[in-house]
Design an enzyme around this catalytic site. Structure first.
Site, short mmCIF file in Angstrom:
data_model
loop_
_atom_site.label_atom_id
_atom_site.label_comp_id
_atom_site.label_asym_id
_atom_site.label_seq_id
_atom_site.Cartn_x
_atom_site.Cartn_y
_atom_site.Cartn_z
N LEU A 55 -6.71 19.94 -41.62
CA LEU A 55 -5.84 20.14 -42.77
C LEU A 55 -6.48 19.60 -44.04
O LEU A 55 -7.00 18.48 -44.04
CB LEU A 55 -4.49 19.44 -42.55
CG LEU A 55 -3.62 19.20 -43.78
CD1 LEU A 55 -3.11 20.52 -44.36
CD2 LEU A 55 -2.46 18.27 -43.47
N SER A 56 -6.43 20.37 -45.13
CA SER A 56 -6.75 19.87 -46.45
C SER A 56 -8.20 19.36 -46.50
O SER A 56 -9.13 20.12 -46.29
CB SER A 56 -5.74 18.79 -46.84
OG SER A 56 -5.82 18.47 -48.20
#
Length: 435
Positions: free
Chosen positions: A182-183
């Site tokens: 994520l991210s």
């Protein structure tokens, strides 16, 4: 430093003795970046940044039991390794490497992403890599630091060593190694797929960045928002340069992004698509489209040259901001928890990522493919929003529709235009022809 949103690059912190990473940055530059991050963090938090803790939420799940691995190699990147091992892990099991977002850690990602649900169900090992505040003040993987993103160096090398350790310690199948994140973890997933295409069979980038976009803190901000527009050829060359001489097969790549992401602009999904379709020698027009999940996430698939499984797919999640889409519950397609920031009640992305990796072992039919006569999507917004969303590009203060190249006017919030998307990724001016 107060809370800074996931994927927001932070100034390099203190380093282990002998490390050279970040040594070129002056104290003045580090302070300046810290001020910028602090000033923009609250504004970019976006949907899902509620501040609720796991203990405060009814959706929180009991903490999963992770095994800490204290010795897995030279570990030049100074990372921590944790493992989730199902009770009935078969011999030669697949392995999924999972990379958390900024301000998170292995336990938070394990407890909320839903990956462990499918590890138990389908029998694969999950390796949770974790960075520290020693590496980065906000616990971001250093996806923008050259010393951490090159083959054989820094954090990238540490993650590679975790995979090698998993093969010897747990007997996993080195031909079925996948990675997701994520991210900042999504951006680091891009790094690993480019630097180690011989290690990873597939990857899933959630709210991430194309490989080779940022090379320092300042450029990383631009990569995040409004994003960087390059040709598919240029993006693909960055991947090939990461491991010169590698002839394939290249990893398959799934891309996930929320339509309302105000932290990492949605146009990054388009640039990731351009990068990996070009690496695979494919065009940027999808071979088939469909909707998946309870919220009608829009999926575009780019089939491998041999006509088999998708080499690349893009999943655009409607109505959510920056985070991992989850769908708490006990249904077959549900997973995860929303008890902490940036895990958003929407669709169980881990279910579909597990399917994309080929780890579910089921013969459930794929969702029906949308008919070719599906109405074109229309978007009315100011030119700044069109650029931020990836529907247009800007050059010399002017804005141009992506795909058609039509001139839209000045790059500002005062000029509003309507764009029609047909086919996917190709936009034309439709000020009077869209409802």
């Amino acid at each position: 430093m107060s809370y800074v949103v996931p994927s927001h690059p932070a100034p390099p912190g203190a380093r282990p003795p002998g490390s050279r990473r970040g040594g070129r940055w002056s104290r003045t530059v580090r302070r300046l970046v810290a001020v910028v991050a602090l000033a923009t963090g609250a504004a970019l938090a976006g949907p899902g940044a509620t501040g609720a803790s796991a203990a405060e939420s009814a959706q929180a799940l009991p903490a999963a039991a992770l095994e800490r691995v204290t010795s897995f190699g030279a570990n030049p990147g100074g990372l921590n390794m944790y493992v989730y091992r199902p009770a009935a892990l078969p011999a030669n099991a697949p392995v999924v490497v999972a990379l958390h977002g900024c301000t998170q850690g292995a336990q938070v990602y394990s407890d909320n992403s839903g990956l462990n649900t499918f590890a138990d169900r389908h029998g694969f090992l999950v390796v949770y890599a974790e960075t520290t505040t020693v590496n980065n003040a906000n616990k971001c993987f250093n996806w923008f630091q050259p010393g951490d993103t090159r083959r054989g160096q820094g954090e990238a090398a540490s993650i590679r060593q975790m995979v090698a350790h998993a093969a010897t310690a747990y007997g996993v199948d080195t031909g079925r190694v996948q990675i997701t994140g994520l991210s900042a973890g999504g951006a680091m997933t891009s790094v690993m797929l480019a630097a180690y295409p011989d290690v990873f069979a597939a990857g899933a980038v959630v709210a991430g960045i194309p490989y080779g976009c940022g090379t320092d803190v300042v450029s990383a901000f631009g990569c995040m928002s409004p994003g960087v527009d390059r040709t598919p050829v240029a993006w693909a060359q960055a991947v090939r340069d990461a491991h010169p001489g590698f002839a394939g097969p290249w990893p398959r790549v799934a891309i996930w992004h929320g339509d309302n992401d105000a932290t990492v602009a949605p146009r990054n999904a388009d640039e990731l698509r351009d990068q990996w379709t070009a690496v695979h020698g494919l065009g940027q027009t999808p071979d088939r489209t469909s909707t998946i999940g309870p919220n009608s996430t829009r999926r575009s698939e780019y089939l491998a040259a041999d006509g088999g499984a998708s080499a690349v797919e893009v999943n655009r999640v409607p109505g959510i901001g920056h985070g991992t889409p989850v769908d708490p519950g006990s249904g077959a397609e549900q997973c995860g928890a929303t008890g902490t920031q940036h895990f958003i009640d929407s669709v169980c992305s881990s279910y579909w990522i597990t399917r994309f990796f080929g780890l579910d072992g089921t013969t459930t039919p794929e969702p029906p493919v949308d008919p070719p006569t599906e109405p074109a999507a229309c978007w009315s917004a100011n030119n700044y929003e069109h650029v931020r969303a990836g529907r247009a590009t800007t050059t010399g203060g002017q804005v141009y529709a992506k795909g058609s190249g039509q001139h839209l006017g000045l790059y500002n919030t005062f000029v509003t235009r309507t764009l029609k998307e047909s086919p996917a990724g190709h936009y034309v001016v439709a000020d009077s022809s869209c409802p």
